[in-house]
Design an enzyme around this catalytic site. Structure first.
Site, short mmCIF file in Angstrom:
data_model
loop_
_atom_site.label_atom_id
_atom_site.label_comp_id
_atom_site.label_asym_id
_atom_site.label_seq_id
_atom_site.Cartn_x
_atom_site.Cartn_y
_atom_site.Cartn_z
N SER A 101 0.85 -1.19 0.00
CA SER A 101 0.00 0.00 0.00
C SER A 101 0.88 1.24 0.00
O SER A 101 1.91 1.29 0.68
CB SER A 101 -0.92 0.00 1.23
OG SER A 101 -1.57 1.25 1.38
N ARG A 140 -27.98 -20.98 -41.91
CA ARG A 140 -26.84 -20.09 -41.99
C ARG A 140 -27.12 -18.86 -41.13
O ARG A 140 -27.95 -18.03 -41.48
CB ARG A 140 -26.58 -19.66 -43.44
CG ARG A 140 -25.48 -18.66 -43.63
CD ARG A 140 -24.10 -19.26 -43.36
NE ARG A 140 -23.76 -20.28 -44.35
CZ ARG A 140 -22.58 -20.90 -44.39
NH1 ARG A 140 -21.67 -20.64 -43.48
NH2 ARG A 140 -22.34 -21.82 -45.31
#
Length: 288
Positions: A101, A140
């Site tokens: 941190s 298709r």
């Protein structure tokens, strides 16, 4: 997950080779032979029929990635919660330059867990897209088919990233066994109160407020938070119920003194614990 994957692969890893209309017409009478040879060369199964618009296999593959990432997210979420300061039972493996941190130098952030969860969320967002793409028109697809490439690659890439971080986590997770034991001991045994409850059930009953069925009457301890007592052990519910001979011993003793207590239709002996508490345990000020 490995079992699911083994079951999935025969359904998904199939050759798609059917020609313009799925008839293999351009290959004459050699169509099926060419199809089988191509499948063998690619390490795929030969399909029974062309599956150009039957998209359940590819949708199932991405759905499996969603399940996998869901399982990884569960692990990551639990590790994040267990890394909190007030719990502090596990920690991600330390890696130089990662997880620190900028303002709290003592901190070790759950970086792998964060990556796992973030990438899993991305996979979960793509699963509905694949399911929606199954509705392809006739033989298709015009639109749904074209949406699949937008999702499949991303799903596998994100799932791979989540798995890689999960491996880092699993191989290097730090476990504080002593801290786990302290957390378990913090309730003074109330965490296993279910066993006491089940032991008391034959004497106290577990049903509604019938006058013929023994029951506990809520006392001043009901709903009270458990905190430290004078001896450092938790006070509150456990202490209140256990002031005189222990929470479990008193009702068992009462049951022995009045054998008909918990038998419906036993006449005077079938009174509730509320009716018997003073005669059985006078002057305790108990919460019965």
């Amino acid at each position: 997950m490995l079992e699911r994957l083994d079951q999935l692969r025969p359904r998904v890893e199939k050759l798609q080779f059917g020609g313009a209309a799925g008839t293999l017409a351009s290959l004459g009478d050699q169509g099926l032979a060419v199809q089988d040879a191509l499948a063998k060369e690619l390490g795929l199964a030969s399909p029974d029929i062309p599956w150009h618009v039957a998209r359940d296999g590819i949708a199932e593959a991405v759905g499996f990635l969603g399940l996998l990432c869901g399982a990884l997210s569960k692990i990551a979420t639990d590790v994040i919660l267990m890394m909190q300061t007030e719990v502090a039972e596990v920690a991600e493996p330390h890696q130089e330059g990662r997880g620190g941190s900028s303002t709290m130098p003592q901190k070790r952030n759950p970086i792998s867990c964060e990556y796992i969860i973030a990438q899993s969320r991305g996979v979960h967002a793509l699963v509905p897209q694949m399911l929606a793409a199954m509705a392809q028109d006739q033989e298709r697809g015009t639109g749904p088919w074209q949406t699949e490439p937008l999702a499949v690659g991303q799903a596998f890439l994100l799932a791979h990233g989540a798995l890689a971080q999960a491996r880092v986590l699993a191989e290097g997770l730090t476990v504080d066994v002593a801290r786990m034991q302290r957390n378990l001991d913090s309730t003074g045994g109330l965490i296993v109160a279910e066993q006491v409850m089940m032991g008391l059930a034959p004497a106290l009953g577990r049903g509604g407020p019938s006058r013929r069925q023994p029951r506990l009457r809520p006392g001043p301890a009901a709903g009270r938070a458990v905190g430290p007592g004078p001896d450092g052990r938790p006070a509150g519910l456990g202490t209140s119920l256990g002031r005189r001979g222990g929470a479990a011993d008193r009702p068992f003793r009462l049951s022995r003194q009045h054998p008909g207590l918990h038998r419906p239709g036993a006449g005077a002996a079938g009174l509730t614990l509320d009716d018997r508490r003073d005669a059985a345990d006078p002057g305790t000020g108990s919460a019965w």
